[in-house]
Every structure is written in C-alpha cells, then in structure tokens.
Scaffold this active site. Structure first.
Site, PDB file in Angstrom:
ATOM      1  N   GLY A 146      27.452 -10.164  17.965  1.00  0.00           N
ATOM      2  CA  GLY A 146      27.969 -10.998  19.053  1.00  0.00           C
ATOM      3  C   GLY A 146      28.120 -10.196  20.340  1.00  0.00           C
ATOM      4  N   ARG A 177      14.610   0.571   3.238  1.00  0.00           N
ATOM      5  CA  ARG A 177      15.288  -0.359   4.142  1.00  0.00           C
ATOM      6  C   ARG A 177      14.646  -0.294   5.529  1.00  0.00           C
ATOM      7  NH1 ARG A 177      17.039  -1.500  -0.065  1.00  0.00           N
ATOM      8  NH2 ARG A 177      19.187  -1.880  -0.727  1.00  0.00           N
ATOM      9  N   LYS A 202      25.255 -17.552   3.256  1.00  0.00           N
ATOM     10  CA  LYS A 202      24.290 -17.537   4.365  1.00  0.00           C
ATOM     11  C   LYS A 202      23.162 -18.554   4.138  1.00  0.00           C
ATOM     12  CE  LYS A 202      25.941 -14.673   7.334  1.00  0.00           C
ATOM     13  NZ  LYS A 202      26.223 -15.139   8.697  1.00  0.00           N
ATOM     14  N   SER A 233      20.956 -13.444   7.116  1.00  0.00           N
ATOM     15  CA  SER A 233      20.868 -12.016   6.795  1.00  0.00           C
ATOM     16  C   SER A 233      19.711 -11.852   5.819  1.00  0.00           C
ATOM     17  CB  SER A 233      22.172 -11.592   6.154  1.00  0.00           C
ATOM     18  OG  SER A 233      21.933 -10.550   5.259  1.00  0.00           O
ATOM     19  N   TRP A 256      24.604   8.042  -1.428  1.00  0.00           N
ATOM     20  CA  TRP A 256      24.723   7.208  -2.630  1.00  0.00           C
ATOM     21  C   TRP A 256      23.362   6.822  -3.205  1.00  0.00           C
ATOM     22  CZ3 TRP A 256      28.606   2.993  -0.471  1.00  0.00           C
ATOM     23  CH2 TRP A 256      29.848   3.617  -0.250  1.00  0.00           C
ATOM     24  N   TYR A 305      27.758 -13.486  -0.751  1.00  0.00           N
ATOM     25  CA  TYR A 305      27.493 -13.491   0.696  1.00  0.00           C
ATOM     26  C   TYR A 305      26.166 -14.202   0.983  1.00  0.00           C
ATOM     27  CZ  TYR A 305      26.317 -11.497   5.274  1.00  0.00           C
ATOM     28  OH  TYR A 305      25.954 -11.323   6.586  1.00  0.00           O
ATOM     29  N   CYS A 330      19.507 -10.427   3.153  1.00  0.00           N
ATOM     30  CA  CYS A 330      19.859 -10.453   1.723  1.00  0.00           C
ATOM     31  C   CYS A 330      19.749 -11.863   1.131  1.00  0.00           C
ATOM     32  CB  CYS A 330      21.241  -9.888   1.489  1.00  0.00           C
ATOM     33  SG  CYS A 330      22.513 -10.903   2.195  1.00  0.00           S
ATOM     34  N   GLY A 369      32.045  -8.489  17.347  1.00  0.00           N
ATOM     35  CA  GLY A 369      31.268  -7.808  16.315  1.00  0.00           C
ATOM     36  C   GLY A 369      30.037  -7.150  16.921  1.00  0.00           C
ATOM     37  N   PRO A 413      18.147 -11.643  10.680  1.00  0.00           N
ATOM     38  CA  PRO A 413      17.991 -10.253  11.108  1.00  0.00           C
ATOM     39  C   PRO A 413      17.862  -9.315   9.914  1.00  0.00           C
ATOM     40  CG  PRO A 413      20.065 -11.192  11.918  1.00  0.00           C
ATOM     41  CD  PRO A 413      19.523 -12.116  10.870  1.00  0.00           C
ATOM     42  N   THR A 414      17.127  -8.247  10.119  1.00  0.00           N
ATOM     43  CA  THR A 414      17.082  -7.177   9.126  1.00  0.00           C
ATOM     44  C   THR A 414      18.356  -6.342   9.248  1.00  0.00           C
ATOM     45  OG1 THR A 414      15.679  -5.453   8.259  1.00  0.00           O
ATOM     46  CG2 THR A 414      15.895  -5.526  10.652  1.00  0.00           C
ATOM     47  N   ASN A 415      18.436  -5.182   8.578  1.00  0.00           N
ATOM     48  CA  ASN A 415      19.607  -4.304   8.723  1.00  0.00           C
ATOM     49  C   ASN A 415      19.704  -3.848  10.175  1.00  0.00           C
ATOM     50  OD1 ASN A 415      20.341  -3.909   5.818  1.00  0.00           O
ATOM     51  ND2 ASN A 415      18.228  -3.196   5.782  1.00  0.00           N
ATOM     52  N   LEU A 416      20.889  -4.005  10.734  1.00  0.00           N
ATOM     53  CA  LEU A 416      21.072  -3.719  12.156  1.00  0.00           C
ATOM     54  C   LEU A 416      21.934  -2.487  12.343  1.00  0.00           C
ATOM     55  CD1 LEU A 416      21.963  -7.368  13.118  1.00  0.00           C
ATOM     56  CD2 LEU A 416      19.781  -6.216  13.591  1.00  0.00           C
ATOM     57  N   HIS A 462      27.699  -0.137   6.168  1.00  0.00           N
ATOM     58  CA  HIS A 462      26.318  -0.067   5.699  1.00  0.00           C
ATOM     59  C   HIS A 462      25.845   1.394   5.753  1.00  0.00           C
ATOM     60  CE1 HIS A 462      25.176  -4.192   4.996  1.00  0.00           C
ATOM     61  NE2 HIS A 462      25.961  -4.535   5.995  1.00  0.00           N
TER      62      HIS A 462
HETATM   63  P1  GDP Z   1      22.297  -3.062   1.277  1.00  0.00           P
HETATM   64  O1  GDP Z   1      21.151  -2.885   2.252  1.00  0.00           O
HETATM   65  O2  GDP Z   1      22.801  -4.458   1.223  1.00  0.00           O
HETATM   66  O3  GDP Z   1      21.931  -2.536  -0.083  1.00  0.00           O
HETATM   67  O4  GDP Z   1      23.568  -2.238   1.785  1.00  0.00           O
HETATM   68  P2  GDP Z   1      23.870  -0.757   2.264  1.00  0.00           P
HETATM   69  O5  GDP Z   1      23.423  -0.530   3.664  1.00  0.00           O
HETATM   70  O6  GDP Z   1      25.334  -0.559   2.007  1.00  0.00           O
HETATM   71  O7  GDP Z   1      23.069   0.210   1.271  1.00  0.00           O
HETATM   72  C1  GDP Z   1      21.707   0.458   1.397  1.00  0.00           C
HETATM   73  C2  GDP Z   1      21.285   1.588   0.480  1.00  0.00           C
HETATM   74  O8  GDP Z   1      21.778   2.834   0.976  1.00  0.00           O
HETATM   75  C3  GDP Z   1      21.798   1.488  -0.963  1.00  0.00           C
HETATM   76  O9  GDP Z   1      20.762   1.937  -1.824  1.00  0.00           O
HETATM   77  C4  GDP Z   1      22.950   2.464  -0.988  1.00  0.00           C
HETATM   78  O10 GDP Z   1      23.254   2.969  -2.263  1.00  0.00           O
HETATM   79  C5  GDP Z   1      22.404   3.563  -0.086  1.00  0.00           C
HETATM   80  N1  GDP Z   1      23.407   4.480   0.465  1.00  0.00           N
HETATM   81  C6  GDP Z   1      23.304   5.834   0.443  1.00  0.00           C
HETATM   82  N2  GDP Z   1      24.401   6.399   0.971  1.00  0.00           N
HETATM   83  C7  GDP Z   1      25.201   5.400   1.383  1.00  0.00           C
HETATM   84  C8  GDP Z   1      26.469   5.358   2.024  1.00  0.00           C
HETATM   85  O11 GDP Z   1      27.093   6.373   2.326  1.00  0.00           O
HETATM   86  N3  GDP Z   1      26.967   4.124   2.307  1.00  0.00           N
HETATM   87  C9  GDP Z   1      26.298   2.970   1.996  1.00  0.00           C
HETATM   88  N4  GDP Z   1      26.835   1.788   2.319  1.00  0.00           N
HETATM   89  N5  GDP Z   1      25.104   2.981   1.361  1.00  0.00           N
HETATM   90  C10 GDP Z   1      24.556   4.169   1.066  1.00  0.00           C
END
Ligand code: GDP
Length: 311
Positions: A17, A210, A141, A108, A203, A137, A110, A14, A164-167, A180
């Site tokens: 890892g 973040r 965790k 994580s 989205w 999830y 979250c 992953g 960890p934060t978002n990686l 993500h």
């Molecule tokens: P989170 O940090 O657990 O919410 O997970 P994500 O990384 O999937 O999403 C983070 C934020 O990015 C959310 O507000 C999503 O709606 C937004 N986002 C915008 N565009 C995208 C996309 O193409 N994919 C994903 N996964 N999230 C997106």
C-alpha cells in the site's frame, strides 16, 4: 484515473500500500483516503459500511491483508484465514454497494497449487492441492479473487485481481520469526557482520527457488493495470526469473559485506519447491519490471542499515 480522482488505499502503511501511495503521489495524484487499522477496522463490517457511505471513493487499491512468512502462516493460521476473508468481503461488498469505478485486489502467488507447472500461469489456480504451510492464507486470497469475479459477473463491477510474486522494498517486515526470507536474511547477515559472527543460518536446504520483485515495480504495474485492464481473472506480476534460496543468500551476503560462512538448518521447512510466475499476460499488455535483484537489494540494504544506525 483522473488526477483528482478520490483514491482509497486500504493498507497504505504496509509495504504494498505504501508503494502504491508513493507511486501515485509521484505521478501527480492528490486526493487520497488513508485510514490505519485503529481508525478503521476492516474486519468490522458495520464500520466499513459507514466509512464507504461517508467517503464514497472512486478507486480502491485493496492492499490491506494479514501477511507473513512461512512461520507466521503456520503459527497464526486461524488469524490468517479469518482476518483476510473478513477484510476482503467487507471492502468488496461495500465497494459494490456504493458503486466505485474500479477496485484492484491483491492476491499472492501462494494461491497456485504446490506442484503447478512452472512458470505458473494464471489458469493454474484451483487445479491442484496447495502448499500446506500457507493453505489458510491462500484459500482466503482465492476467495478474494472469486469475489471480484463474481461481483463483475453478477453486478458488472469493474473489480480486478493481481497476483504479485514475492515482494521486497521499503516498509518490509524484518521480524525474524514472522518475516519472509529476503528481509530475514538481510537482517541476519547484517547482524552477523556487526557482531563478527562466523556464520549465518539459513532455513531449509537452500534448494527451493523463489522469484523476487521490488515493490516499486509492483506499484507501477498496478497503476498500469488500473488504466489498462478491465477483465475478470487474475494478472500475474513478477520478474519472470527466479533464484535458489542459496543463491539469494550468497547475493545478500555479498551486498551486506559479510565475510563468514553460510549454514543450512535442515530442521526448518522448505515450503513450495519453486514459485515462479508466468508473466506473459502482463508482458503482452506492455509491462515489464525494471529493478534487478542485485540493484534492488543494494537500495533496500542501504535503507535498512541507515535505519538501524538511527534506531
Ligand atoms: P514462502 O515463499 O511462502 O515459502 O515463504 P518464505 O519467504 O518465508 O520462505 C521462502 C524459503 O526461504 C523457504 O524455503 C524458507 O525455508 C527459506 N528460508 C531460509 N532462511 C529463511 C529465513 O531466515 N526466514 C524465512 N522466512 N525463510 C527462510
């Protein structure tokens, strides 16, 4: 950790890892135990026990997990809670039984409540309701962290947890439905550039904030904690800075070199409004991140676009 210590990296294929493996190899470690899920199914307790009895690792990085973005968490919620609970319970209990020297468990960000005060301190865990899109999830965790603390309290095991934060980084998941935001947007902008599309759809509203950390920085922080931290409770690992999803989209657009516009799809969920870690505990131990977001994005995009050319 001795340079010839026997190190088991659970989840070595992953993103996390593999980064830990790369970093340890670079530092001079040589004695690794690596098993993919076909060779060792961590959900199978019996198989895990046999493996631990045979291999008796000294140190464990428990990075194996079922992970995914906001859509994957929503869609596969049963798999996310069941598989994560099973893997962490099996590995942590087996590690206790054979008496490993130290185990590091990956949580994580979250796990923190949806409306936790920002930036989120380690003490925020279990002080409020979770974001519903990834609650199963997160519960798994949180259980992993509590397992580490309980085995430390009852049996004196040196098991630590990091948050960890978002990686992002090498070996990330670029599948548009399950990934993500950061890898998804790299792919969307890259494909839109190649196909001369007029716009890219992001989205949600673009307003959620973040924080992003390059996984090579995370790997270095984990090895630092393996050497320097022996307490219960968790340690946040992040950059301590965040951006809005719109800012991220603009930065990726620039790095990719896409000329079109950005549209926001308000029918898609925003998730948690903000997820920024308070990294003062880690800073007080003497560690800070090195790879800035723009620099990290450039290296990740260079690697991604080269891979696409060779596919
Ligand atoms: P989170 O940090 O657990 O919410 O997970 P994500 O990384 O999937 O999403 C983070 C934020 O990015 C959310 O507000 C999503 O709606 C937004 N986002 C915008 N565009 C995208 C996309 O193409 N994919 C994903 N996964 N999230 C997106």
């Amino acid at each position: 950790m001795d340079l010839n210590a026997k190190i088991y990296i659970a989840g070595h294929r992953g993103m996390v890892g593999s980064a830990v493996h790369r970093f340890l190899k670079k530092t001079g470690y040589t004695n690794f135990i690596l098993k993919n899920s076909a060779e060792l199914d961590l959900i199978n307790q019996h198989a895990v026990n046999i493996f631990f009895e045979a291999e008796k690792p000294d140190y464990i990085f428990l990075a194996a997990a079922r992970v995914g973005g906001i859509m994957a968490n929503n869609t596969y919620c049963a798999d996310f809670i069941y598989q994560n609970l099973m893997m962490e319970s099996n590995v942590i209990h087996a590690a206790y039984k054979i008496g490993v020297k130290k185990l590091l468990f990956f949580g994580s960000s979250c796990i923190y409540p949806k409306f936790a005060p920002q930036p989120m301190k380690e003490e925020s865990m279990l002080t409020g309701v979770l974001e519903h899109t990834n609650e199963p999830y997160a519960i798994a965790k949180i259980a992993g962290i509590k397992l580490c603390d309980a085995y430390r309290a009852q049996y004196g095991c040196n098991f630590i947890s990091v948050m960890p934060t978002n990686l992002y980084g090498p070996n990330d998941n670029y599948d548009l439905q399950n990934a993500h935001v950061l890898p998804s947007l790299i792919r969307k902008f890259h494909e839109a550039k190649l196909n001369n599309e007029p716009s890219v759809t992001v989205w949600g509203t673009g307003t959620p904030r973040r924080e992003f950390l390059h996984v090579d920085d995370l790997a270095q922080a984990c090895c630092f904690l393996m050497e320097n931290y022996d307490e219960q409770g968790l340690v946040n690992i992040g950059a301590g800075e965040d951006v809005t999803i719109s800012e991220l989209a603009l930065l990726i657009k620039e790095v990719v070199g896409f000329q079109g516009t950005i549209q926001f799809d308000h029918t898609k969920p925003d998730g948690t409004p903000r997820k920024l870690l308070d990294v003062s505990k880690l800073a007080s131990l003497g560690w800070t991140y090195k790879i800035g977001l723009r620099e990290g994005l450039k290296s990740v995009y260079a690697e991604y676009s080269t891979q696409q050319l060779s596919n």
